[in-house]
Write an enzyme that holds these catalytic residues in place. Structure first.
Site, short mmCIF file in Angstrom:
data_model
loop_
_atom_site.label_atom_id
_atom_site.label_comp_id
_atom_site.label_asym_id
_atom_site.label_seq_id
_atom_site.Cartn_x
_atom_site.Cartn_y
_atom_site.Cartn_z
N SER A 169 -19.48 -21.66 -7.19
CA SER A 169 -20.93 -21.74 -7.23
C SER A 169 -21.46 -23.12 -7.59
CB SER A 169 -21.44 -20.72 -8.25
OG SER A 169 -20.95 -21.03 -9.55
N LYS A 171 -25.10 -28.76 -13.99
CA LYS A 171 -25.39 -27.55 -13.24
C LYS A 171 -26.54 -26.79 -13.89
CE LYS A 171 -22.82 -23.48 -11.45
NZ LYS A 171 -21.50 -22.83 -11.47
N SER A 179 -15.20 -21.67 -9.44
CA SER A 179 -16.48 -22.23 -9.03
C SER A 179 -16.60 -23.74 -9.17
CB SER A 179 -17.62 -21.57 -9.83
OG SER A 179 -17.70 -20.20 -9.53
#
Length: 502
Positions: free
Chosen positions: A137, A61, A161
């Site tokens: 996210s 990420k 997330s």
């Protein structure tokens, strides 16, 4: 399949599915990584693999620092930033022989539930002929795993997330106990909640990644010390905890407060089917109560923005962040100009600005006692609720918890949905800037209702895809969540694997 062929397939898929916008920085078609994969292939053939991850492509990420690729956090304010060091989790992956497969898209600074608040555009979750939300996210990591653009991926989980995107994309999303995996080199959103999470297509792969990363890091002050880790291991290896799933059936808790009216029929039926299947395998089901759950979401959206407003104060274009061009203020009087107003106004997106403002308000002198302090009290109540229902004592608690005389039975794990509904359409969750209606913003925040409590308590939790009882809602899988006591991560993964099998 050889490691080289697997890697080449991932790279082809990164090009094929580029329209899904899962990657901000994809891996180049050729480069030093090819030599690394070939060397891992040779080691495998000679029985000398460094680890189960040797030669596999693992995506990261884009709020986790890497030296070889930019770290943008999907924000304009970090447009030109490349970290001078690798995060500890990246270092551990590379020492285990893994190859970094690229940096994945996300909600800006991890703030969002649908991966639509990115300066690079939204992540798309293509399921059949529909374009759905990828969750947030860590939506980029989830889509990259689901479409085989990588072997596994790292995300970060602050309030769900990793687990929410896993539920929406039909993958496994694991949030370890807070403090087990190092956060050194992870760009902070909310320090007391942020946890590096793992996304994979199976629980077995998630476990392999977890074992590579689960080691002490002296550079991270929130990382568990070796002594605490030894105490947890000692407790888990002694009876009766050591006999779970082998000599004795599971005691599974079902939180009454999670049975919300907002649960969609598909999610409710799949949850019921999962519990029935486990009961048929000889495990017992017990209703438990977690009364503070009703206040958990409200507490989270006070605490997380408060910490975010403090963490993001450093991005001013002077010390950190890309500075806006031109004067900092339109005010004709230079003496009343603001040093970094324009930089922050242009650099941060609407959702980040909203959370900074919310956090700054809750930390203000007039509001702190009524909001921030009260939210911390709710957080403690949430932790106590979990400690009361689990058979295993919290190894970090100084008090000896006992279920004797309590109304609720002691259980090994809790099983509940990961999200109240299957993935909504992407068009229904797209933002309209700061002008977004309060109802649409609140609706996005409510998607975390099942994942936030475990985050507030720092507990291990994993979302597992289960075949939907019916697919009338456009999804063939539903995310079912397993929550365990602090430090009981390996057991949580065992239960998740059991759910995969039944």
């Amino acid at each position: 399949m050889s490691l080289l062929r697997e890697a080449e397939k991932c790279i082809v898929n990164q090009r094929t599915f580029s329209g899904l916008n899962a990657f901000i920085t994809p891996l180049q078609r050729s480069g030093p990584w090819l030599d690394s994969v070939r060397a891992a292939d040779d080691r495998r053939q000679n029985g000398k693999s460094i680890s189960p991850l040797d030669g596999h492509l693992i995506a990261v990420k884009d709020n986790i620092c890497t030296r070889s690729m930019p770290t943008t956090c999907a924000s304009r304010i970090l447009d030109h930033f490349t970290s001078p060091f690798d995060a500890t989790v990246v270092q551990k992956l590379e020492r285990a022989g893994a190859v970094i497969a690229g940096k994945t898209n996300l909600d800006e600074f991890g703030m969002g539930s649908h991966s639509v608040h990115s300066r690079f555009g939204p992540v798309r979750n293509a399921r059949g002929d529909q374009e759905l939300s990828a969750g947030g996210s860590s939506g980029g990591s989830a889509v990259a795993v689901a479409t085989e653009q990588c072997y596994a991926a790292l995300g970060t989980d602050t309030g769900g997330s990793v687990r929410l995107p896993a539920a929406y994309t039909g993958t496994v999303g694991f949030k370890p106990s807070y403090g087990l995996l190092s956060r050194w080199g992870v760009v902070a959103y909310a320090n007391s909640l942020d946890t590096v999470g793992i996304m994979a297509r199976s629980t077995a792969v998630a476990r392999d990644v977890f074992r590579v990363l689960n080691h002490h890091d002296h550079r991270d002050p929130t990382n568990l010390s070796p002594q605490t880790r030894d105490r947890i291991t000692s407790r888990l290896s002694s009876p009766p905890l050591s006999g779970r799933l082998t000599s004795q059936p599971l005691r599974i808790g079902v939180p009454l407060e999670y049975n919300l009216a907002e649960l969609s029929p598909s999610v409710r039926d799949t949850w019921r089917k999962t519990l029935t299947n486990l009961q048929n395998e000889g495990h017992s089901i017990h209703a438990v109560s977690l009364p503070s759950t009703k206040s958990a979401l409200s507490a989270y959206y006070v605490l997380a923005p408060a910490e975010a407003s403090s963490n993001l104060a450093r991005y001013d274009g002077v010390r950190f962040g890309t500075r806006a061009t031109g004067p900092d203020s339109d005010d004709a009087d230079a003496r009343s100009g603001h040093l970094y107003a324009k930089t922050r106004g242009e650099g941060f997106g609407a959702e980040v600005q909203r959370r900074i403002l919310l956090g700054a308000f809750s930390l203000s002198a007039d509001a702190m006692d009524n909001y921030f302090v009260q939210a911390q009290r709710v957080r403690r109540l949430v932790q106590e609720d979990f400690n009361r229902v689990f058979a295993m004592e919290n190894p970090l608690s100084r008090k000896t918890s006992s279920n004797a005389g309590d109304k609720d039975p002691a259980v090994d794990v809790l099983i509940c949905p990961t999200a109240a509904t299957t993935a909504p359409t992407l068009s229904s969750v797209m933002p309209n800037g700061l002008s977004s209606s309060s109802s649409s913003t609140l609706s996005a925040y409510l998607t975390d209702v099942f994942t936030v409590p475990a985050s507030l308590a720092g507990l291990p939790a994993v979302s597992v895809p289960v075949a939907a009882a019916d697919n009338n809602e456009g999804s063939d899988t539903v995310g079912i969540q397993v929550i365990g006591q602090y430090g009981d991560d390996e057991f949580v993964l065992k239960v998740a694997e059991l759910i995969e099998q039944v």
